[in-house]
Design an enzyme around this catalytic site. Structure first.
Site, PDB file in Angstrom:
ATOM      1  N   GLN A 139       0.931  -1.149   0.061  1.00 14.51           N
ATOM      2  CA  GLN A 139      -0.178  -0.135  -0.155  1.00 14.51           C
ATOM      3  C   GLN A 139       0.827   1.279   0.050  1.00 14.51           C
ATOM      4  O   GLN A 139       1.918   1.262   0.779  1.00 14.51           O
ATOM      5  CB  GLN A 139      -0.982  -0.064   1.202  1.00 14.51           C
ATOM      6  CG  GLN A 139      -1.994  -1.018   1.176  1.00 14.51           C
ATOM      7  CD  GLN A 139      -2.432  -0.827   2.676  1.00 14.51           C
ATOM      8  OE1 GLN A 139      -2.268  -1.964   3.378  1.00 14.51           O
ATOM      9  NE2 GLN A 139      -3.775  -0.303   2.910  1.00 14.51           N
ATOM     10  N   SER A 142      -0.296   6.136   3.337  1.00 16.88           N
ATOM     11  CA  SER A 142       0.066   7.197   4.204  1.00 16.88           C
ATOM     12  C   SER A 142       1.246   8.099   3.738  1.00 16.88           C
ATOM     13  O   SER A 142       2.042   7.524   3.071  1.00 16.88           O
ATOM     14  CB  SER A 142       0.145   6.656   5.738  1.00 16.88           C
ATOM     15  OG  SER A 142      -0.818   5.902   6.300  1.00 16.88           O
ATOM     16  N   SER A 174       4.474  -1.072   4.525  1.00 16.15           N
ATOM     17  CA  SER A 174       4.927  -2.505   4.806  1.00 16.15           C
ATOM     18  C   SER A 174       5.279  -3.274   3.852  1.00 16.15           C
ATOM     19  O   SER A 174       4.502  -3.459   2.860  1.00 16.15           O
ATOM     20  CB  SER A 174       3.825  -3.175   5.770  1.00 16.15           C
ATOM     21  OG  SER A 174       3.758  -2.641   7.015  1.00 16.15           O
ATOM     22  N   GLU A 257      -8.866  -4.271   5.213  1.00 15.89           N
ATOM     23  CA  GLU A 257      -8.049  -4.384   5.996  1.00 15.89           C
ATOM     24  C   GLU A 257      -8.308  -4.421   7.555  1.00 15.89           C
ATOM     25  O   GLU A 257      -7.902  -5.281   8.254  1.00 15.89           O
ATOM     26  CB  GLU A 257      -7.042  -3.081   6.050  1.00 15.89           C
ATOM     27  CG  GLU A 257      -5.729  -3.123   7.020  1.00 15.89           C
ATOM     28  CD  GLU A 257      -4.795  -1.938   6.928  1.00 15.89           C
ATOM     29  OE1 GLU A 257      -3.344  -1.870   7.330  1.00 15.89           O
ATOM     30  OE2 GLU A 257      -5.435  -1.029   6.207  1.00 15.89           O
ATOM     31  N   SER A 377      -5.679   4.449  12.927  1.00 11.46           N
ATOM     32  CA  SER A 377      -5.492   4.359  14.330  1.00 11.46           C
ATOM     33  C   SER A 377      -6.621   4.265  15.276  1.00 11.46           C
ATOM     34  O   SER A 377      -7.816   4.034  14.966  1.00 11.46           O
ATOM     35  CB  SER A 377      -4.917   6.001  14.851  1.00 11.46           C
ATOM     36  OG  SER A 377      -5.948   6.727  14.643  1.00 11.46           O
ATOM     37  N   GLU A 379      -7.772   6.059  17.519  1.00 14.55           N
ATOM     38  CA  GLU A 379      -8.706   7.370  17.615  1.00 14.55           C
ATOM     39  C   GLU A 379      -9.713   7.304  16.562  1.00 14.55           C
ATOM     40  O   GLU A 379     -10.677   7.500  16.552  1.00 14.55           O
ATOM     41  CB  GLU A 379      -7.596   8.533  17.498  1.00 14.55           C
ATOM     42  CG  GLU A 379      -6.877   8.517  19.011  1.00 14.55           C
ATOM     43  CD  GLU A 379      -5.555   7.711  18.953  1.00 14.55           C
ATOM     44  OE1 GLU A 379      -5.379   7.803  20.162  1.00 14.55           O
ATOM     45  OE2 GLU A 379      -5.431   7.197  17.880  1.00 14.55           O
TER      46      GLU A 379
END
Length: 409
Positions: A139, A142, A174, A257, A377, A379
């Site tokens: 991917q 980010s 990753s 995911e 995350s 959050e």
């Protein structure tokens, strides 16, 4: 999938177990089993591990166990997601080659995304090779300034005839150092609100201008990478989905995911390894050790019951929906709980290698925080749970409706 019965799943599990027994030895003792969350291997050893996992993926695929819930016309077995979960559970009884984030991303995230949004040529070129383990894909989402606020990403793709010229930087990709392809999200229109100006692409990682730099993690490995894109030319034939439709592609991949998070119970350590080490160290009579072991045991039982509840919902034909965020959050918290328990069980052995094998728990302790970020995350998951499951008022968003180029930075 509606119509699947428990008896059918039990028969499938028996058949899968017999097949696995003909290809793999039984799983070994828990005491010596790896508890690492992320690999800490030299490049050549990690590449070799990936090769072994890829070969196992090929063996499973050819036997009909590599894409169990995929339709037969797309190379799958045409069974349900419940059959897939049952096979994964049975597979854990055997000593398979292991796991790697990159193979999981390739098979469980990017392959279904290409199948969902790709052209006929893209599907033909990538889906089967990804599922079979012949091709690996990472991917490219980010960025240093766009993690949880992924829609704020700044990597730019500018149309140039039949191609796009891409410049920018990605991070936390990753396995990018081993990937053949990347699913790239870039900004193609800065003059519209941030969610609407994105487009997805399929990027061959050997394209000129692509530079991958592995990042050393505190757990020791280099699973995460930063990727620099300098005048990278991507043909429009490798655009994934519509121009400006990149957010839908992104959400689909992230949905896969979150649904996959926690599906592999072998990631990191757990009660079985903790209690084995506690017994070996003579710590099972300590009240605090017994308390933390009980906490981990209860957490794993609750997770198993939640999985059974999800399974029964699927048997009734219900869709998972945002419940995936709840499961993902619970999984990340469970990894943290195991870290805390390991610190109590091991004491100083967690930070000082006593030569008895228990120091391996540092790989869990230092790696577990990564999954409080990966896949969204904690959050972000709490916001999804609050807004979509609990129906609470949405978070205030000052940039709602504002063109991306006008957002203060």
């Amino acid at each position: 999938m509606s119509g699947v019965t428990e008896a059918e799943l039990a028969d499938f599990a028996d058949t899968a177990r017999k097949w696995l027994a003909g290809h793999l030895p039984p799983r070994g003792d828990a005491a010596g089993r790896s508890v690492a969350v992320f690999h800490n291997l030299p490049f050549d050893e990690e590449r070799a591990l990936l090769g072994r996992i890829q070969e196992w993926l090929r063996v499973k695929f050819e036997a009909g166990y590599g894409a169990i819930s995929w339709p037969a016309e797309h190379g799958g077995a045409g069974l349900s997601a419940l059959h897939e979960a049952v096979f994964a559970e049975v597979e854990r009884e055997f000593a398979h080659p292991g796991q790697h984030e990159l193979t999981s991303v390739s098979t469980a995230l990017i392959a279904p995304t290409v199948q969902l949004f790709g052209t006929a040529e893209q599907k033909e070129r990538l889906v089967r090779p990804l599922l079979r383990g012949d091709t690996l894909a990472c991917q490219l989402f980010s960025e240093p300034s766009a993690g949880s606020d992924l829609a704020g990403l700044a990597t730019r793709a500018v149309r140039d005839g039949d191609s796009w010229i891409v410049n920018g930087q990605k991070v936390w990709s990753s396995g990018a150092q081993f990937a053949d392809w990347g699913e790239l999200i870039a900004r193609t229109d800065p003059g519209v609100p941030k969610h609407k100006g994105l487009t997805a692409f399929l990027l061959p990682m050997d394209t000129p201008g692509v530079e991958v730099r592995p990042l050393r993690q505190m757990s020791g490995g280099t699973s995460f990478c930063e990727v620099f894109l300098d005048d990278v030319r991507i043909p429009d034939s490798l655009r994934l989905g519509e121009v400006g439709g990149g957010w839908s592609v992104t959400m689909a991949t992230l949905g896969f995911e979150r649904g996959h998070s926690g599906a592999n119970a072998d990631l990191g350590g757990g009660f079985e390894q903790l209690v084995a080490d506690a017994r070996r160290l003579g710590r099972t009579a300590d009240p605090e050790v017994r308390r933390v072991l009980a906490d981990v045991w209860l957490a794993e039982k609750v997770a198993a019951l939640s999985a059974q509840r999800d399974r029964e919902s699927q048997l009734a034909g219900e869709e998972p929906g945002p419940i995936g965020s709840l499961r993902k959050l619970d999984w990340a918290q469970r990894l943290k709980l195991v870290s805390e328990a390991a610190a109590v069980v091991l004491g100083p052995r967690l930070v000082a290698d006593a030569g008895d094998g228990t120091h391996r728990w540092t790989e869990h302790y230092l790696g577990a925080p990564g999954y409080r970020i990966a896949g969204g995350s904690d959050e972000v998951q709490r916001t999804i749970i609050a807004e979509r499951l609990l129906g609470l008022p949405p978070e205030p968003r000052a940039d709602r409706g504002m063109a991306w180029k006008d957002i203060p930075r």
